[in-house]
Motif scaffolding. Structure first.
Motif, PDB file in Angstrom:
ATOM      1  N   LYS A 163       1.664   9.239  -5.899  1.00 31.68           N
ATOM      2  CA  LYS A 163       2.116  10.613  -5.692  1.00 31.68           C
ATOM      3  C   LYS A 163       3.117  11.023  -6.784  1.00 31.68           C
ATOM      4  O   LYS A 163       3.053  12.129  -7.316  1.00 31.68           O
ATOM      5  N   ASP A 164       4.028  10.096  -7.104  1.00 30.39           N
ATOM      6  CA  ASP A 164       5.019  10.403  -8.147  1.00 30.39           C
ATOM      7  C   ASP A 164       4.354  10.570  -9.506  1.00 30.39           C
ATOM      8  O   ASP A 164       4.746  11.429 -10.307  1.00 30.39           O
ATOM      9  N   THR A 165       3.331   9.740  -9.774  1.00 30.30           N
ATOM     10  CA  THR A 165       2.597   9.866 -11.039  1.00 30.30           C
ATOM     11  C   THR A 165       1.895  11.210 -11.119  1.00 30.30           C
ATOM     12  O   THR A 165       1.918  11.887 -12.157  1.00 30.30           O
ATOM     13  N   LYS A 166       1.252  11.598 -10.013  1.00 30.52           N
ATOM     14  CA  LYS A 166       0.588  12.899  -9.957  1.00 30.52           C
ATOM     15  C   LYS A 166       1.584  14.026 -10.174  1.00 30.52           C
ATOM     16  O   LYS A 166       1.294  15.019 -10.860  1.00 30.52           O
ATOM     17  N   LEU A 167       2.753  13.879  -9.606  1.00 32.58           N
ATOM     18  CA  LEU A 167       3.792  14.900  -9.740  1.00 32.58           C
ATOM     19  C   LEU A 167       4.235  15.011 -11.198  1.00 32.58           C
ATOM     20  O   LEU A 167       4.365  16.124 -11.736  1.00 32.58           O
ATOM     21  N   SER A 185       6.959  12.747  -1.867  1.00 31.09           N
ATOM     22  CA  SER A 185       6.673  13.860  -0.948  1.00 31.09           C
ATOM     23  C   SER A 185       5.626  14.826  -1.494  1.00 31.09           C
ATOM     24  O   SER A 185       5.347  15.839  -0.878  1.00 31.09           O
ATOM     25  N   PHE A 186       5.065  14.523  -2.680  1.00 35.99           N
ATOM     26  CA  PHE A 186       4.066  15.404  -3.286  1.00 35.99           C
ATOM     27  C   PHE A 186       2.718  15.118  -2.632  1.00 35.99           C
ATOM     28  O   PHE A 186       1.951  14.263  -3.065  1.00 35.99           O
ATOM     29  N   SER A 187       2.425  15.869  -1.599  1.00 34.96           N
ATOM     30  CA  SER A 187       1.240  15.607  -0.776  1.00 34.96           C
ATOM     31  C   SER A 187      -0.043  16.005  -1.485  1.00 34.96           C
ATOM     32  O   SER A 187      -0.023  16.698  -2.515  1.00 34.96           O
ATOM     33  N   ILE A 188      -1.156  15.571  -0.886  1.00 34.13           N
ATOM     34  CA  ILE A 188      -2.464  15.916  -1.444  1.00 34.13           C
ATOM     35  C   ILE A 188      -2.672  17.426  -1.430  1.00 34.13           C
ATOM     36  O   ILE A 188      -3.215  18.006  -2.368  1.00 34.13           O
ATOM     37  N   ALA A 189      -2.205  18.081  -0.372  1.00 32.95           N
ATOM     38  CA  ALA A 189      -2.325  19.540  -0.278  1.00 32.95           C
ATOM     39  C   ALA A 189      -1.540  20.203  -1.412  1.00 32.95           C
ATOM     40  O   ALA A 189      -2.002  21.173  -2.033  1.00 32.95           O
ATOM     41  N   ASP A 190      -0.330  19.683  -1.686  1.00 31.52           N
ATOM     42  CA  ASP A 190       0.484  20.210  -2.791  1.00 31.52           C
ATOM     43  C   ASP A 190      -0.229  19.973  -4.116  1.00 31.52           C
ATOM     44  O   ASP A 190      -0.255  20.856  -4.997  1.00 31.52           O
ATOM     45  N   GLN A 191      -0.806  18.780  -4.267  1.00 32.01           N
ATOM     46  CA  GLN A 191      -1.517  18.455  -5.494  1.00 32.01           C
ATOM     47  C   GLN A 191      -2.666  19.426  -5.724  1.00 32.01           C
ATOM     48  O   GLN A 191      -2.854  19.937  -6.840  1.00 32.01           O
ATOM     49  N   GLN A 192      -3.444  19.697  -4.699  1.00 30.44           N
ATOM     50  CA  GLN A 192      -4.575  20.610  -4.806  1.00 30.44           C
ATOM     51  C   GLN A 192      -4.114  22.027  -5.141  1.00 30.44           C
ATOM     52  O   GLN A 192      -4.739  22.723  -5.960  1.00 30.44           O
ATOM     53  N   ARG A 193      -3.035  22.433  -4.475  1.00 29.01           N
ATOM     54  CA  ARG A 193      -2.526  23.801  -4.697  1.00 29.01           C
ATOM     55  C   ARG A 193      -2.077  24.002  -6.145  1.00 29.01           C
ATOM     56  O   ARG A 193      -2.443  24.988  -6.792  1.00 29.01           O
ATOM     57  N   GLN A 247       0.825  -1.207   0.000  1.00 28.39           N
ATOM     58  CA  GLN A 247       0.000   0.000   0.000  1.00 28.39           C
ATOM     59  C   GLN A 247       0.865   1.265   0.000  1.00 28.39           C
ATOM     60  O   GLN A 247       0.571   2.237  -0.693  1.00 28.39           O
ATOM     61  N   LEU A 248       1.924   1.256   0.790  1.00 27.68           N
ATOM     62  CA  LEU A 248       2.831   2.405   0.863  1.00 27.68           C
ATOM     63  C   LEU A 248       3.506   2.643  -0.487  1.00 27.68           C
ATOM     64  O   LEU A 248       3.613   3.783  -0.957  1.00 27.68           O
ATOM     65  N   THR A 249       3.937   1.538  -1.103  1.00 29.20           N
ATOM     66  CA  THR A 249       4.574   1.663  -2.421  1.00 29.20           C
ATOM     67  C   THR A 249       3.592   2.213  -3.444  1.00 29.20           C
ATOM     68  O   THR A 249       3.941   3.075  -4.271  1.00 29.20           O
TER      69      THR A 249
END
Length: 315
Positions: A53-57, A109-117, A45-47
């Motif tokens: 997160k990396d894909t979103k980034l 490290s690309f958090s959900i908050a960063d993604q939204q911003r 799950q962590l992986t």
């Protein structure tokens, strides 16, 4: 009676202990296996979360790179139309700063908050991009309309210029024709001589004895010309000796004037008020020295143009 202790119960107890120990070990092993399975699931799950997160980034980086390319396109289009692109250059610089921040995120490290911003930031830029595209499209349309209007005006101006040039050329030609037509002409030119006793002599052959000549008299009429304006006309006479030189003396009224752009000497000059009546004009010239023998030429000019010519001979 003597009692015997049997070994069978002891063996039975020992067996039970072994069985219990085996069961405990099996239980512990089962617990360990279960815990390892749970830990594996957590790691998976962590992986998966890190990969997401990396894909979103990566998606966000690609989106900002695409936005940057579009704003650069707009900047070039605006600049090609001669408009200021300072605001677009500022947006491009801001997007470069965003890309620098996105690329600085560490793995996972690309958090959900960063993604939204950054998602909201990209949405705002998309909106500005569409608005600018609409503005550029309208500007192109206006420029095309202006170009068409300017082209039409230039065509009209060229036609008008051609028309004006034709009129000017016609006027110039007409002016030249009028100038030529308005030139004076000397007619009935006669040459006579006056001796030292002030006696005048004429000769149809225009031949005279040089030693008896004190003065030369030239008479003529100005021919009628309805085109030439009635005004004061300046008339010059050139008395040219046999060697080709014009008699010229400032003290007797000589001077210089222009003939076909070149300076020439005249022997005498007078102003005549032209009235178109074939008025007579005469020049009387005293050289003040003996005249040369040979063929002499009399040339008459007005306005820098020859209006008459004759010759006479002194023997």
């Amino acid at each position: 009676m003597e009692q015997n202790t049997s070994p069978e119960p002891q063996k039975s107890n020992r067996a039970l202990l072994w069985i219990a120990l085996i069961l405990v070990l099996l239980g512990i092993n089962a617990v360990l296996i279960y815990m390892n399975q749970q830990k594996g699931k957590q790691n998976e799950q962590l992986t998966a979360t890190v990969q997401e997160k990396d894909t979103k980034l990566e998606e966000q980086i690609k989106q900002f790179e695409a936005l940057k390319a579009d704003f650069e396109r707009q900047s070039q289009e605006v600049q090609s139309m001669g408009q200021s692109n300072d605001s677009l250059e500022a947006k491009i610089a801001s997007i470069n700063a965003d890309l620098l921040k996105l690329r600085s995120f560490k793995k996972g490290s690309f958090s959900i908050a960063d993604q939204q911003r950054f998602k909201q930031r990209a949405a705002n830029l998309e909106s500005q991009l569409k608005a600018k595209d609409a503005e550029i499209a309208q500007l192109k349309q206006d420029n095309e309309a202006l170009y068409t209007e300017t082209t039409t005006l230039k065509e009209r101006q060229n036609k008008l210029t051609d028309t004006i040039s034709t009129v000017v050329r016609s006027n110039q030609e007409l002016t030249e024709k009028v100038t030529i037509a308005s030139r004076l002409q000397a007619e009935n030119i006669k040459v006579g001589v006056i001796n030292s006793r002030n006696k005048e002599k004429d000769d149809e052959e225009n031949e005279f004895k040089a030693k008896r000549v004190e003065k030369v008299k030239v008479t003529f009429n100005i021919a009628r010309n309805d085109v030439s304006p009635k005004e004061t006309k300046e008339i010059m006479m050139r008395l040219i000796e046999p060697d080709g030189s014009a008699l010229y003396n400032l003290s007797t009224g000589g001077g210089t004037f222009m003939i076909d752009g070149a300076e020439a000497f005249y022997t005498a000059k007078q102003d005549v008020v032209y009235d178109n009546t074939r008025q007579p004009v005469q020049f009387v010239y005293a050289k003040g020295a003996p005249y040369k023998t040979g063929l002499h030429t009399v040339e008459l000019y007005s306005g820098g143009v020859m209006i008459g010519k004759t010759t006479f001979t002194l023997k």
